[in-house]
Scaffold this active site. Sequence first.
Site, PDB file in Angstrom:
ATOM      1  N   ASP B 239       1.513  10.417   2.304  1.00 27.87           N
ATOM      2  CA  ASP B 239       1.048   9.629   1.164  1.00 27.87           C
ATOM      3  C   ASP B 239       2.131   8.635   0.733  1.00 27.87           C
ATOM      4  O   ASP B 239       2.296   8.354  -0.444  1.00 27.87           O
ATOM      5  CB  ASP B 239       0.657  10.553   0.009  1.00 27.87           C
ATOM      6  CG  ASP B 239       1.804  11.451  -0.437  1.00 27.87           C
ATOM      7  OD1 ASP B 239       2.849  11.474   0.261  1.00 27.87           O
ATOM      8  OD2 ASP B 239       1.672  12.121  -1.478  1.00 27.87           O
ATOM      9  N   GLU B 240       2.891   8.158   1.713  1.00 28.79           N
ATOM     10  CA  GLU B 240       3.991   7.221   1.430  1.00 28.79           C
ATOM     11  C   GLU B 240       3.705   5.883   2.102  1.00 28.79           C
ATOM     12  O   GLU B 240       3.311   5.833   3.263  1.00 28.79           O
ATOM     13  CB  GLU B 240       5.315   7.782   1.961  1.00 28.79           C
ATOM     14  CG  GLU B 240       5.699   9.104   1.335  1.00 28.79           C
ATOM     15  CD  GLU B 240       6.798   9.807   2.116  1.00 28.79           C
ATOM     16  OE1 GLU B 240       7.512   9.131   2.886  1.00 28.79           O
ATOM     17  OE2 GLU B 240       6.908  11.031   1.963  1.00 28.79           O
TER      18      GLU B 240
END
Lengths: 196, 331
Positions: B239-240
């Site tokens: 989720d980066e």
Amino acid sequence: MMHGLIFTAIQSFFATTHGRRRWQAVTSAAGVGMSDYEAMLTYDDDQLGVLLTAICDDLRLPRQEVLEDLGTYLVSHPQMESLRRLLRFGGETYLDFLHSLDDLPDRARLAVSDLDLPPLELREVDDGLFSLTCRPGLPGFASVMVGVLRAMADDYGALAILEYRDRQPGGEVISIALVESAFSRGRDFDLGARVL
Amino acid sequence: MNINCENFGAMLDRLCPMHVLIDSDGGIFRVGPTLQKLRPDQPMPGRRLLDQFDLTRPRPAGGLGALLAVPSRLSLQFRDAPRTALKGMSVPAQGGAVVNLSFGISLLEAVRDYALTSADFPPTDLTIEMLYLIEAKSAAMEASRLLNQRLQGAMVAAEEQAFTDTLTGLKNRRAMDHILTRLTDAGATFSLMQLDLDCFKAVNDTMGHAAGDHVLQRVARVMVDETREGDTVARVGGDEFVLIFDRLTDPALLAGIAQRLIQRLEQPIPFAAHQLRVSASIGIATAGGRDAPEPAKLLHRADLALYAAKRGGRACHRFYAPDMEDDGMPG
């Protein structure tokens, strides 16, 4: 479409016997566009014919002879031990095994549901003399079966004379003369050998 | 039809080679050849059934009585090792009982432990077919497993070659590294945002991967919408994300972009009957002119700023400042 197992059998036979490089040369000459077949995929029916032609050209041997050698390899090569074992489940003696051939396509389907082998029919012509009819469906299957049956006779320690007889409208015919059931000791078959 | 006892026994040997005949006291007086093969040095006739076997069904209390009285299903086990489990059926006969046994599910171990062959089983018994099936299926399964392994390998290799993140269609870390190196080498003026989703793990854990994937795809679309054509949006971790803005270092503009991104990412995302909510924390670092850090250094600066944003309560952005270096990164 034809089952990948048929192609991997041919590939394994040729590459093991004659080397991987020569196998690549053969597939390249056949123009099939690949050199590694997958057992669990399917391929175009036409590939079988061109592949076999390229192999026979390369080995300078008639197709029937190549296919018989393939059949022998499938049973007798250590790499193919699992197939030999599956065939040995057919019966306690070579005679039992011969009688189990009628079930062979069903047995194959039980193992691999989309593997379609042509029906086989064993008939006892005379005492110890049999004919095996291979129905059409898989070109060359009868020749492969001659090799398989010959190697299985050794495996059971039976003395049998096998011959590809002829092609008839209903299929190809193999004659089998079982001279002696217990001619030699044969190879061991331990039911539980593969059990975990 | 009249069957005398000897004939009957010989018949049973063939038909049910794992039979046991017991008398009214539970004494064994005949066993089939396959069953006897399991204890070759211990002739079973003359022993008592319950000395040879533990009866697990019917339960020992009155077990023997029951099987002498009515037809019964049996589960039993050898008292000595190997303690092979057997199942069977008993039918009362002439005061005693005829018991027929089979391996049931203990078959695989039994075949190995006792070196049984197909001659030990009558053709009506499906044992051999079952062994065949197990081996055949194992071989087929192995072939499938190998194929999967090769396909997996091919997929990993293809992904390593690729510049695109397959789930979101954004650039991947490899592509981002390339672009960053190119900009740095050219001495370009640009800025870099490191964006982490907040609350994403909660969505993934409670709603499942499908919901998580849906969020990531939606979030990716927002980021592409909110950036210019020449900017880079890359997914560099679960989720980066990293956003690179070429020729843009103005803090007011960057702050505006960051706020708008967070605001739009906070809008609920419909999924099935649910509204999924995430937010984002953003760290910003700029490069250009006299301050031209190496890619790794620049990423580190953006990371420090991101960490500051997270410590500042998340759902906000921070610019890198040199004093952040002293705080260090969390372990």
